[in-house]
Motif scaffolding. Structure first.
Motif, PDB file in Angstrom:
ATOM      1  N   LEU A  49       0.846  -1.197   0.000  1.00  0.00           N
ATOM      2  CA  LEU A  49       0.000   0.000   0.000  1.00  0.00           C
ATOM      3  C   LEU A  49       0.878   1.243   0.000  1.00  0.00           C
ATOM      4  O   LEU A  49       1.894   1.287   0.695  1.00  0.00           O
ATOM      5  CB  LEU A  49      -0.908   0.003   1.229  1.00  0.00           C
ATOM      6  N   PRO A  93      -3.761   3.283   5.341  1.00  0.00           N
ATOM      7  CA  PRO A  93      -5.172   3.603   5.104  1.00  0.00           C
ATOM      8  C   PRO A  93      -5.838   4.153   6.366  1.00  0.00           C
ATOM      9  O   PRO A  93      -5.749   3.551   7.434  1.00  0.00           O
ATOM     10  CB  PRO A  93      -5.799   2.268   4.699  1.00  0.00           C
ATOM     11  N   VAL A 114     -11.338   4.182   4.597  1.00  0.00           N
ATOM     12  CA  VAL A 114     -11.406   3.067   3.656  1.00  0.00           C
ATOM     13  C   VAL A 114     -12.852   2.769   3.272  1.00  0.00           C
ATOM     14  O   VAL A 114     -13.727   2.672   4.130  1.00  0.00           O
ATOM     15  CB  VAL A 114     -10.779   1.799   4.279  1.00  0.00           C
ATOM     16  N   THR A 154      -8.548   5.087   0.348  1.00  0.00           N
ATOM     17  CA  THR A 154      -8.360   3.731  -0.165  1.00  0.00           C
ATOM     18  C   THR A 154      -9.726   3.091  -0.403  1.00  0.00           C
ATOM     19  O   THR A 154     -10.627   3.237   0.406  1.00  0.00           O
ATOM     20  CB  THR A 154      -7.585   2.858   0.854  1.00  0.00           C
ATOM     21  N   VAL A 158      -6.741   5.181  -4.655  1.00  0.00           N
ATOM     22  CA  VAL A 158      -6.062   3.889  -4.649  1.00  0.00           C
ATOM     23  C   VAL A 158      -7.107   2.789  -4.486  1.00  0.00           C
ATOM     24  O   VAL A 158      -7.905   2.823  -3.549  1.00  0.00           O
ATOM     25  CB  VAL A 158      -5.036   3.810  -3.502  1.00  0.00           C
TER      26      VAL A 158
END
Length: 190
Positions: A10, A14, A17, A92, A163
Motif C-alpha cells: 500500500l 489507510p 477506507v 483507499t 487507490v
C-alpha cells in the motif's frame, strides 16, 4: 491512481477506507476485519439508512456526512446518496471482485440463514420472505443479481480517483489482510 492486487504494498497507511462490491460479496465482514486490524471506526451504512419497516431514515445523509468528516473510518461503498461524500474523503477503496457464482451463492445462503433464524437486522427489520423473490423487484436476491455488473463497472471507474485494491476470491482477501494491510506502517515505525 494505481489498481493494486493482494500482494502489492500500500502506498500509504489507510485511514479512510471504502469497501466496494456486490451484495453478498462480504463488504460488511471485511469492513469489520479492516477496522480491527487498523483501529478504525466502522459504520455499517445499512444501519444508518434503514428505519423500522424498511423505510429510509431522513437523517441518513446528515449522519453519513458527519461520519465522512472524521479522520479514521471504514465503511461500505454503497447508496447513491452517500457515495460522492464518502469517496471525496476516502484514501483507499478495497474492491471485492468475486466471481458471480460465488457472490450469488453467498447471498442466497445468507438470505436463507437470516430468514430461517428470524435474524433482526437494522432497526427491527428482518429479511423478506423467500417466496417474495418472485414478486418483489427490490428483494435482495433480485437486487444482487441485477446489480452485479453495474457494481463492477462502478468500482473499476474509481481507479482514476483513489487507490483501489482489487481482491478476487477469499484467498486474496486473506493474503491482503495478513500481508499489505498488516505490514503498512510497520516499516515506517522502525
Amino acid at each position: 491512481m494505481p489498481l493494486l492486487g493482494p500482494a502489492d504494498p500500500l502506498p500509504h497507511v489507510p485511514r479512510r477506507v471504502l469497501v466496494a462490491g456486490n451484495a453478498g460479496s462480504g463488504k460488511s465482514t471485511l469492513c469489520g476485519r479492516i477496522a480491527s486490524a487498523r483501529d478504525l471506526r466502522c459504520v455499517e451504512l445499512d444501519s444508518l439508512y434503514w428505519g423500522p419497516r424498511w423505510t429510509p431514515r431522513p437523517e441518513f445523509l446528515d449522519e453519513v456526512l458527519a461520519f465522512a468528516a472524521e479522520d479514521h473510518w471504514v465503511t461500505e461503498y454503497q447508496y447513491k446518496l452517500a457515495r460522492p461524500s464518502l469517496l471525496t474523503r476516502a484514501d483507499t477503496v478495497v474492491w471485492l471482485d468475486h466471481r458471480f457464482p460465488v457472490v450469488m451463492g453467498r447471498l442466497v445462503a445468507r438470505t436463507i440463514r437470516r430468514r430461517a433464524g428470524r435474524v433482526e437486522l437494522w432497526n427491527g427489520n428482518q429479511e423478506s420472505p423467500l417466496r417474495s423473490v418472485f414478486t418483489d423487484s427490490g428483494h435482495i436476491l433480485r437486487w444482487g443479481w441485477k446489480s452485479y455488473w453495474r457494481n463492477r463497472a462502478r468500482a473499476l471507474a474509481l481507479v482514476d480517483e483513489v487507490v483501489v485494491v482489487r481482491l478476487r476470491g477469499q484467498g486474496q482477501v486473506e493474503r491482503w489482510l495478513s500481508g499489505p494491510l498488516a505490514s503498512v506502517g510497520r516499516e515506517r515505525a522502525r
